[in-house]
Design an enzyme around this catalytic site. Sequence first.
Site, PDB file in Angstrom:
ATOM      1  CG  HIS A 273      -1.735   1.227   1.399  1.00 64.28           C
ATOM      2  ND1 HIS A 273      -3.084   1.284   1.114  1.00 64.28           N
ATOM      3  CD2 HIS A 273      -1.407   2.476   1.854  1.00 64.28           C
ATOM      4  CE1 HIS A 273      -3.542   2.495   1.356  1.00 64.28           C
ATOM      5  NE2 HIS A 273      -2.540   3.245   1.821  1.00 64.28           N
ATOM      6  CD  GLU A 274       2.003   3.488   3.700  1.00 65.24           C
ATOM      7  OE1 GLU A 274       2.272   4.596   3.208  1.00 65.24           O
ATOM      8  OE2 GLU A 274       0.966   3.288   4.343  1.00 65.24           O
ATOM      9  CG  HIS A 277       0.321   6.197  -0.828  1.00 61.33           C
ATOM     10  ND1 HIS A 277      -0.866   6.764  -1.250  1.00 61.33           N
ATOM     11  CD2 HIS A 277       0.037   5.611   0.367  1.00 61.33           C
ATOM     12  CE1 HIS A 277      -1.805   6.530  -0.364  1.00 61.33           C
ATOM     13  NE2 HIS A 277      -1.293   5.822   0.628  1.00 61.33           N
TER      14      HIS A 277
END
Length: 366
Positions: A273-274, A277
């Site tokens: 998820h990170e 980004h």
Amino acid sequence: GKSVILTWQVEVAPLKSDDHWLIRVDAATGSVLDKNNYTVYEQFPEPDHFTGAAGETGNHNIQHNFSVTEGTNSPFVVNSASYRVVPYPAESPIHPGGTATLVTDPWTLASGNATSLKWNYDGTTYHDSTRGNNVWAQEDRDNNNSTFGKTAISTTGQPTLTFDFTPNFTQAPTVTINQQYATTNLFYWNNIMHDLTYQYGFDEPSGNFQANNQGRGGSGNDYVIADAQDAGGTNNANFSTPADGSRPRMQMYLFNTTTPNRDGDLDNGVVCHEYAHGISNRLTGGPSNTSCLGNAEQGGEGWSDYFALMLTTNWATAQITDGALARPMGTYVLNQATTGAGIRTYPYSTNMSINPWTYANMASTS
């Protein structure tokens, strides 16, 4: 009635801070005209609500023994490397397939230009630690973003590296063996993200994260700085994405709602998820403009979840009907069962009885 103003564009990354600011200053008056934070912050549920259903608000700020000495050239190449990790595509230690496993030469999962340097070589130096062309994974227990350290170091010399650290989950994540294991896992999954997304077009001209772009376009010297067990916070994670040619930073934290704590570095859904980004910020406005996803309805949170779900799905056994199953996010770090509520208001599912939300719900959601 509008005019063009000459401005200075300045980047500021304060020490002992998660922020990375892009500030525009009036060249004539010195007044600040605009500022954007490259760091995307997550908002996990408050600790006393971890066991219940909760959602991420998305209200982010506008906008880591013996062997050859590190940092020196070696007469040998790294022909092979083994890493003990939570292996792809397992989501965490508690998910199917998540048992700590020694994997060898995992770059062979991808092909072509994505892995031409393998994982521990940056085109100039062969590294004996969790460092290479795509990521430098290190612990940051002193919360000093300017310090680069070595946590997991190969126990064998080149040309064959070994990162075989068996965790003991009855002890704190910060004990040496667990920290080595966590850093190795963070290194592994950052490279998995790099290699897989390269196949789908996140390459050098698109602004991907590499120290050496090997003459394929884009700007280099921007491998991911991945901070394991970062002491700058708890119960969270974040990713800062400056423009192409400047290094992004991933900061993974410990979750202190259990004893011993849970380590965000081992929740591969959160790691993916990170990293995602960084992908969405580099792609949305182009590699040189990474401040386009600061508005309230920007899609970065959902996009990042999508990457996490896709990379932690076992496609060898997946069925076309699996969309109706519940897929929560972040159950490991929240100390929930794999069937727990996770960090979102509802688990992801195409079954409307499991997740009834539609786009229309945004009208009543802050």
